[in-house]
Design a protein around this motif. Sequence first.
Motif, mmCIF file in Angstrom:
data_model
loop_
_atom_site.group_PDB
_atom_site.id
_atom_site.type_symbol
_atom_site.label_atom_id
_atom_site.label_comp_id
_atom_site.label_asym_id
_atom_site.label_seq_id
_atom_site.Cartn_x
_atom_site.Cartn_y
_atom_site.Cartn_z
ATOM 1 N N ASN A 1 0.756 -1.141 -0.020
ATOM 2 C CA ASN A 1 -0.073 -0.118 0.096
ATOM 3 C C ASN A 1 0.891 1.168 -0.077
ATOM 4 N N ALA A 2 1.996 1.010 0.690
ATOM 5 C CA ALA A 2 2.805 2.193 0.737
ATOM 6 C C ALA A 2 3.528 2.604 -0.493
ATOM 7 N N LEU A 3 4.135 1.607 -1.229
ATOM 8 C CA LEU A 3 4.528 1.836 -2.401
ATOM 9 C C LEU A 3 3.376 2.397 -3.536
ATOM 10 N N ARG A 4 2.466 1.865 -3.447
ATOM 11 C CA ARG A 4 1.054 2.353 -4.483
ATOM 12 C C ARG A 4 0.917 3.669 -4.303
ATOM 13 N N GLU A 5 0.824 4.156 -2.947
ATOM 14 C CA GLU A 5 0.592 5.455 -2.567
ATOM 15 C C GLU A 5 1.783 6.340 -3.022
ATOM 16 N N LEU A 6 2.794 6.049 -3.001
ATOM 17 C CA LEU A 6 4.157 6.842 -3.392
ATOM 18 C C LEU A 6 4.104 6.913 -5.018
ATOM 19 N N ASP A 7 3.840 5.972 -5.808
ATOM 20 C CA ASP A 7 3.557 5.831 -7.191
ATOM 21 C C ASP A 7 2.502 6.895 -7.610
ATOM 22 N N GLY B 1 11.139 -6.859 5.128
ATOM 23 C CA GLY B 1 11.759 -7.188 3.749
ATOM 24 C C GLY B 1 11.714 -5.956 2.754
ATOM 25 N N CYS B 2 11.002 -4.894 3.133
ATOM 26 C CA CYS B 2 11.044 -4.010 2.043
ATOM 27 C C CYS B 2 11.291 -2.434 3.082
ATOM 28 N N GLN B 3 12.110 -1.681 2.316
ATOM 29 C CA GLN B 3 12.512 -0.305 2.997
ATOM 30 C C GLN B 3 12.440 0.597 1.791
ATOM 31 N N VAL B 4 12.234 1.638 1.971
ATOM 32 C CA VAL B 4 12.164 2.840 1.062
ATOM 33 C C VAL B 4 12.874 3.611 1.709
ATOM 34 N N GLU B 5 13.907 4.263 0.362
ATOM 35 C CA GLU B 5 14.564 5.512 0.665
ATOM 36 C C GLU B 5 13.892 6.462 -0.122
ATOM 37 N N MET B 6 13.903 7.836 0.652
ATOM 38 C CA MET B 6 13.405 9.225 -0.054
ATOM 39 C C MET B 6 13.911 10.312 0.626
ATOM 40 N N ALA B 7 13.661 11.364 0.151
ATOM 41 C CA ALA B 7 14.075 12.689 0.781
ATOM 42 C C ALA B 7 12.910 13.000 1.777
ATOM 43 N N ALA C 1 1.405 9.260 -6.013
ATOM 44 C CA ALA C 1 1.784 10.617 -5.494
ATOM 45 C C ALA C 1 2.629 11.371 -6.629
ATOM 46 N N GLY C 2 3.247 10.423 -7.332
ATOM 47 C CA GLY C 2 4.352 10.899 -8.117
ATOM 48 C C GLY C 2 5.809 11.409 -7.549
ATOM 49 N N VAL C 3 6.078 11.084 -6.235
ATOM 50 C CA VAL C 3 7.047 11.395 -5.679
ATOM 51 C C VAL C 3 8.246 10.485 -5.780
ATOM 52 N N PRO C 4 9.462 10.852 -6.074
ATOM 53 C CA PRO C 4 10.592 9.829 -6.245
ATOM 54 C C PRO C 4 10.973 9.016 -4.909
ATOM 55 N N TYR C 5 11.224 7.711 -5.297
ATOM 56 C CA TYR C 5 11.864 6.811 -4.014
ATOM 57 C C TYR C 5 12.442 5.705 -4.461
ATOM 58 N N GLU C 6 12.972 5.044 -3.745
ATOM 59 C CA GLU C 6 13.767 3.902 -4.169
ATOM 60 C C GLU C 6 13.384 2.655 -3.123
#
Length: 161
Positions: A10-16, A137-143, A18-23
């Motif tokens: 859900n977190a990755l879908r919301e980031l997608d 097993g999933c980490q997000v990196e972003m500003a 929102a169009g914000v950059p993340y890894e």
Amino acid sequence: MPKDHDRKTNALRELDAAGVPYEARFFTCPEALSGVEVASLLDLDPDRVFKTLVTQAKSGGHYVFMIPVACELDLKKAAAAVGEKAVAMLPARELLPLTGYVHGGCSPIGMRRPFPTAIDETADLFERIAFSGGRLGCQVEMAPDDLARVVPLVRADLTVV
């Protein structure tokens, strides 16, 4: 290897959306690891890896706090940061029903409902921070500023000295 859409949380879908950059960084994790262990596994400075903690205030409200993984939340500072008299850690058994996330995989993004969120002011010392992507097993990196575009953040001193 699962396809990318099979790994989306859900977190990755919301980031997608929102169009914000993340890894997103995926790793094998059969059980919850400490945040310090995750930082070591991913070869990251533990000062820039944040854990997500969920609390309940005396008023009944719920709050999310993000602090560096090697630190401890100062409950008095946390309460003051969100304008409450007192907050306490949410019991682990209440985490999944409230947030939709399990212990060790709780992300500040994509919870069942949004909660006021505060992040330790040290996040602003780093160009990018890491935190749970919404499952073990999933980490997000972003500003930190990009995170604030998705989750309104209060920045405060939140840790025990």
